[in-house]
Design a protein around this motif. Structure first.
Motif, mmCIF file in Angstrom:
data_model
loop_
_atom_site.group_PDB
_atom_site.id
_atom_site.type_symbol
_atom_site.label_atom_id
_atom_site.label_comp_id
_atom_site.label_asym_id
_atom_site.label_seq_id
_atom_site.Cartn_x
_atom_site.Cartn_y
_atom_site.Cartn_z
ATOM 1 N N GLU A 116 0.892 -1.482 -0.326
ATOM 2 C CA GLU A 116 0.186 -0.117 -0.032
ATOM 3 C C GLU A 116 0.360 1.065 0.020
ATOM 4 O OE1 GLU A 116 -3.913 -0.456 2.421
ATOM 5 O OE2 GLU A 116 -2.188 -1.214 3.466
ATOM 6 N N LEU A 117 2.068 0.845 1.020
ATOM 7 C CA LEU A 117 2.707 2.148 0.909
ATOM 8 C C LEU A 117 3.523 2.834 -0.488
ATOM 9 C CD1 LEU A 117 4.576 1.707 4.136
ATOM 10 C CD2 LEU A 117 2.658 3.491 3.778
ATOM 11 N N LEU A 157 12.404 1.753 -0.983
ATOM 12 C CA LEU A 157 13.521 2.471 -1.556
ATOM 13 C C LEU A 157 13.797 2.106 -3.129
ATOM 14 C CD1 LEU A 157 16.335 3.027 1.075
ATOM 15 C CD2 LEU A 157 15.332 4.834 -0.124
ATOM 16 N N ALA A 158 13.967 0.521 -3.026
ATOM 17 C CA ALA A 158 14.070 -0.132 -4.583
ATOM 18 C C ALA A 158 12.696 -0.178 -5.324
ATOM 19 C CB ALA A 158 13.400 -1.633 -4.402
ATOM 20 N N ALA A 159 11.499 0.039 -4.823
ATOM 21 C CA ALA A 159 10.228 0.735 -5.669
ATOM 22 C C ALA A 159 10.039 2.053 -6.633
ATOM 23 C CB ALA A 159 9.123 0.504 -4.693
ATOM 24 N N TYR A 160 11.189 3.056 -5.491
ATOM 25 C CA TYR A 160 11.784 4.536 -6.063
ATOM 26 C C TYR A 160 12.026 4.527 -6.759
ATOM 27 C CZ TYR A 160 8.969 7.143 -2.409
ATOM 28 O OH TYR A 160 8.093 8.496 -2.197
ATOM 29 N N PHE A 173 13.206 10.269 -9.562
ATOM 30 C CA PHE A 173 11.575 10.359 -8.798
ATOM 31 C C PHE A 173 11.348 9.989 -7.387
ATOM 32 C CE2 PHE A 173 8.275 6.466 -8.271
ATOM 33 C CZ PHE A 173 7.267 6.871 -8.101
ATOM 34 N N LEU A 174 13.110 9.671 -6.628
ATOM 35 C CA LEU A 174 12.623 9.731 -4.983
ATOM 36 C C LEU A 174 12.531 11.659 -4.230
ATOM 37 C CD1 LEU A 174 12.992 8.486 -1.938
ATOM 38 C CD2 LEU A 174 15.188 8.326 -2.424
ATOM 39 N N LEU A 175 13.712 11.921 -5.330
ATOM 40 C CA LEU A 175 13.721 13.157 -5.093
ATOM 41 C C LEU A 175 12.831 14.358 -4.996
ATOM 42 C CD1 LEU A 175 15.405 15.608 -4.634
ATOM 43 C CD2 LEU A 175 16.465 15.281 -6.985
#
Length: 333
Positions: A116-117, A157-160, A173-175
């Motif tokens: 979900e996150l 993190l891996a998903a990001y 993307f994370l940024l």
């Protein structure tokens, strides 16, 4: 490294203090209090069963290792099972020891699945989901399930990073999501103010200090990926986020040859923590609305300290290379 901060080596904050002579007494006391309260809470929950893929994470000032006398207890049960699946410990078991939610938004003190996150963007990624994800990543500490906590952070993190892997490039993307969350915090502050919610002065002071520390503590390690090859970015960020945000910031000041500026910046934050740890001054901030705050000496002091924190961080980001170049390249469009 123990994610609760119990290491034999000096932390980055301690190294900054040793370099400059700044003691950061309020931060040191808050870290000691956090360690003690974590140990007490673990002991109180000693008979609770914990599934191997479940972590109980404490957020906010717990995650920053900055507990004061007025800190809330915001927590999440994070797991890697299908959404809604039963997990141990359950929310009711934890509520025997941990206080109920501080606010009415129902973001914390509940169970949530990693799947979900990592619903990024669009309608499913509402304010609550984004808040849970980014605070779990940037500002949490495991109370129970230490290994599961790290595994869940790794999965997020891996998903990001999926599809966003380049050598010596900050993961955009994370940024963007960290910047989006910071903007959301600022917009939500004004939204609450317009609804007439209480604690305006305290919320305003935290926006300039604790919330700013949260944002900078996420931003600086991400920008630091400019010297990391793609295959090492995940572990680099996972290790960085295991430290409290003030350590990440102290490390950045040290690495960019700005120790004295770092001592002034985090020294101002240290004095702010001392202010909100004083029950009388904290109660004063909690009582002030927008109209009364500007004439109050406690609020004026809190605002001055917040400006010192912000000015120090802005100078680091916009006056020190390569941060200045990276900010221009990745944050200005």
């Amino acid at each position: 490294m123990d994610p609760r901060g119990a290491t034999a080596a000096l932390t980055a904050l301690q190294r900054l203090g040793a370099r400059t002579g700044e003691g950061f007494p309020a931060l040191a006391a808050a870290r000691e209090r956090t360690q003690r309260r974590l140990a007490d809470a673990c002991a109180a929950l000693g008979d609770v069963d914990v599934d191997a893929d479940v972590t109980v994470a404490l957020m906010g000032s717990w995650g920053r290792r900055e507990l004061t006398s007025g800190s809330d207890e915001d927590w999440l049960v994070v797991h890697r099972r299908p959404a809604g699946a039963p997990v141990r410990p359950g929310v009711q078991e934890l509520s025997r020891v941990l206080r109920p939610p501080a606010g009415a938004q129902e973001i914390f003190n509940r169970a949530v699945a990693v799947q979900e996150l990592v619903r990024f963007g669009l309608d499913a990624d509402d304010n609550a989901n984004m808040t849970q994800r980014l605070l779990f990543l940037l500002e949490s500490v495991p109370l129970l399930g230490e290994r599961a906590h790290r595994d869940a952070q790794r999965a997020i993190l891996a998903a990001y990073l999926e599809g966003d892997r380049r050598d010596r490039r900050p993961p955009r993307f994370l940024l963007n999501d960290v910047v989006r969350y910071w903007r959301t915090i600022a917009v939500d502050f004004e939204g609450k103010a317009r609804q007439g919610t209480r604690k305006w002065a305290l919320r305003h002071a935290k926006l300039r200090t604790s919330r700013t520390i949260l944002f900078a503590g996420g931003l600086l390690p991400i920008l630091g990926c400019h010297h990391v090859v793609a295959d090492e970015v995940l572990d680099f960020l996972l290790e960085a986020f295991s430290d409290p945000p003030t350590d990440r910031i102290a490390r950045a000041f040290l690495e960019h040859d700005a120790a004295d500026a770092g001592a002034r910046t985090l020294g101002a934050y240290d004095r702010f923590l001392a202010l909100v740890d004083d029950p009388a001054r904290r109660a004063r901030l909690e009582s002030l609305d927008r109209g009364a705050a500007l004439g109050d000496e406690v609020f004026v002091e809190a605002r001055r300290l917040g400006r010192e924190v912000q000015q120090g961080l802005l100078a680091l980001l916009f006056e020190r290379e390569p941060l200045r170049r990276l900010v221009r390249q990745y944050l200005v469009f």
